[in-house]
Write an enzyme that holds these catalytic residues in place. Sequence first.
Site, PDB file in Angstrom:
ATOM      1  N   LYS A   1       0.835  -1.215   0.000  1.00  0.00           N
ATOM      2  CA  LYS A   1       0.000   0.000   0.000  1.00  0.00           C
ATOM      3  C   LYS A   1       0.869   1.264   0.000  1.00  0.00           C
ATOM      4  O   LYS A   1       0.647   2.179  -0.778  1.00  0.00           O
ATOM      5  CB  LYS A   1      -0.932   0.025   1.233  1.00  0.00           C
ATOM      6  CG  LYS A   1      -1.856  -1.183   1.349  1.00  0.00           C
ATOM      7  CD  LYS A   1      -2.776  -1.092   2.542  1.00  0.00           C
ATOM      8  CE  LYS A   1      -2.078  -1.069   3.897  1.00  0.00           C
ATOM      9  NZ  LYS A   1      -1.314  -2.289   4.217  1.00  0.00           N
TER      10      LYS A   1
ATOM     11  N   ARG B   1      -9.684   0.967   8.724  1.00  0.00           N
ATOM     12  CA  ARG B   1      -9.209  -0.378   9.045  1.00  0.00           C
ATOM     13  C   ARG B   1     -10.228  -1.176   9.830  1.00  0.00           C
ATOM     14  O   ARG B   1      -9.951  -2.312  10.210  1.00  0.00           O
ATOM     15  CB  ARG B   1      -7.961  -0.247   9.906  1.00  0.00           C
ATOM     16  CG  ARG B   1      -6.684  -0.740   9.268  1.00  0.00           C
ATOM     17  CD  ARG B   1      -5.589  -0.318  10.212  1.00  0.00           C
ATOM     18  NE  ARG B   1      -4.401  -1.056  10.069  1.00  0.00           N
ATOM     19  CZ  ARG B   1      -3.331  -0.596   9.411  1.00  0.00           C
ATOM     20  NH1 ARG B   1      -3.368   0.553   8.808  1.00  0.00           N
ATOM     21  NH2 ARG B   1      -2.246  -1.305   9.389  1.00  0.00           N
TER      22      ARG B   1
ATOM     23  N   ARG C   1      12.022  -5.311   4.525  1.00  0.00           N
ATOM     24  CA  ARG C   1      11.694  -3.900   4.251  1.00  0.00           C
ATOM     25  C   ARG C   1      12.649  -2.950   4.973  1.00  0.00           C
ATOM     26  O   ARG C   1      12.985  -3.133   6.132  1.00  0.00           O
ATOM     27  CB  ARG C   1      10.261  -3.600   4.702  1.00  0.00           C
ATOM     28  CG  ARG C   1       9.970  -2.095   4.653  1.00  0.00           C
ATOM     29  CD  ARG C   1       8.517  -1.761   4.758  1.00  0.00           C
ATOM     30  NE  ARG C   1       7.924  -2.188   6.010  1.00  0.00           N
ATOM     31  CZ  ARG C   1       6.628  -2.121   6.257  1.00  0.00           C
ATOM     32  NH1 ARG C   1       5.803  -1.685   5.328  1.00  0.00           N
ATOM     33  NH2 ARG C   1       6.151  -2.527   7.407  1.00  0.00           N
TER      34      ARG C   1
ATOM     35  N   ARG D   1      11.549  -1.126  10.652  1.00  0.00           N
ATOM     36  CA  ARG D   1      10.510  -0.765  11.618  1.00  0.00           C
ATOM     37  C   ARG D   1      10.444  -1.749  12.778  1.00  0.00           C
ATOM     38  O   ARG D   1      10.588  -2.947  12.585  1.00  0.00           O
ATOM     39  CB  ARG D   1       9.145  -0.719  10.904  1.00  0.00           C
ATOM     40  CG  ARG D   1       8.872   0.617  10.261  1.00  0.00           C
ATOM     41  CD  ARG D   1       7.668   0.641   9.363  1.00  0.00           C
ATOM     42  NE  ARG D   1       6.462   0.004   9.856  1.00  0.00           N
ATOM     43  CZ  ARG D   1       5.308  -0.023   9.181  1.00  0.00           C
ATOM     44  NH1 ARG D   1       5.225   0.562   7.996  1.00  0.00           N
ATOM     45  NH2 ARG D   1       4.254  -0.632   9.672  1.00  0.00           N
TER      46      ARG D   1
ATOM     47  N   ARG E   1       0.068  -8.731  13.533  1.00  0.00           N
ATOM     48  CA  ARG E   1      -0.534  -7.738  12.629  1.00  0.00           C
ATOM     49  C   ARG E   1      -1.387  -8.432  11.555  1.00  0.00           C
ATOM     50  O   ARG E   1      -2.455  -7.935  11.197  1.00  0.00           O
ATOM     51  CB  ARG E   1       0.555  -6.885  11.964  1.00  0.00           C
ATOM     52  CG  ARG E   1       1.140  -5.840  12.913  1.00  0.00           C
ATOM     53  CD  ARG E   1       2.446  -5.272  12.400  1.00  0.00           C
ATOM     54  NE  ARG E   1       2.326  -4.591  11.137  1.00  0.00           N
ATOM     55  CZ  ARG E   1       3.337  -4.380  10.304  1.00  0.00           C
ATOM     56  NH1 ARG E   1       4.556  -4.810  10.597  1.00  0.00           N
ATOM     57  NH2 ARG E   1       3.145  -3.737   9.183  1.00  0.00           N
TER      58      ARG E   1
END
Length: 219
Positions: free
Chosen positions: A15, A90, A129, A162, A173
């Site tokens: 996203k 969400r 990431r 992160r 998550r």
Amino acid sequence: MARYIVLLGPPGAGKGTQAEIISEKLGLAHISSGDIFRENLKAQTELGQLAQGYMNRGELVPDDVTIAMIRERLQRPDCAEGALLDGFPRTPKQADALAAMLSETDSSVDCVPYISVPAPILVERLSGRWTCRAEGHIYHTTFNPPVQPGICDVDGSELYQRDDDKPETVSRRIDVYMEQTAPLIDYYRQRGLLAEIDGQQSIDEVTGQLLAAILKGQA
Ligand code: AP5
């Protein structure tokens, strides 16, 4: 008439990567609820301190706090032409709140591209990431590496991983997404707004399909 696009998809679907590209192409403000929480965390605001615990556990920040934050953000001048929403709504309660706030200016959500990616691939994407400290530009060790390891191609700032990309938090998550956010797929399908995109293609291919879906939604 202002345009509002909601990017839907699980953690790691792409996203943020796509929102960065598409918001620029369409000239729309990119609103990422996760980025706003992270900026507040960095600035040690009250909102950031409240969000920190939820984010570190991989859980959602309470609806009322998140809705108030997005309401304030959407009222800023850069949203006069609309916005590309990434990570909000969400929950069904957030989706209802968004519809209500847009209706105050006779607007509504135009299109909801849903980037679909299976869970094992999400884990691989999130574990590789790297994000830039200055502006949040997104990279991946294998799939989208920076020219110079550890340095952002765009602004030269340091890249970091992160805290919520640790394996145990990623798994939480994904569970939270399945329980609380996946119901929005049907929510928006029933309203005729959903466009499903296969997120397992290359970044460029996903961008092409997203743009086609958004432009079709406006026809
Ligand atoms: P948030 O920051 O929104 O995280 P997320 O939704 O979990 O999404 P991610 O940012 O992890 O993934 P992404 O889909 O943007 O993927 P990306 O483009 O980076 O939220 C963080 C936390 O904040 C939440 O857990 C919650 O606590 C809180 N929060 C936020 N919004 C909230 C809300 N509305 N309500 C309550 N709480 C909220 O891509 C991932 C990786 O894959 C990158 O390395 C990228 O380079 C790579 N990649 C991307 N596309 C491709 C591709 N096509 N092929 C190969 N690799 C790809």
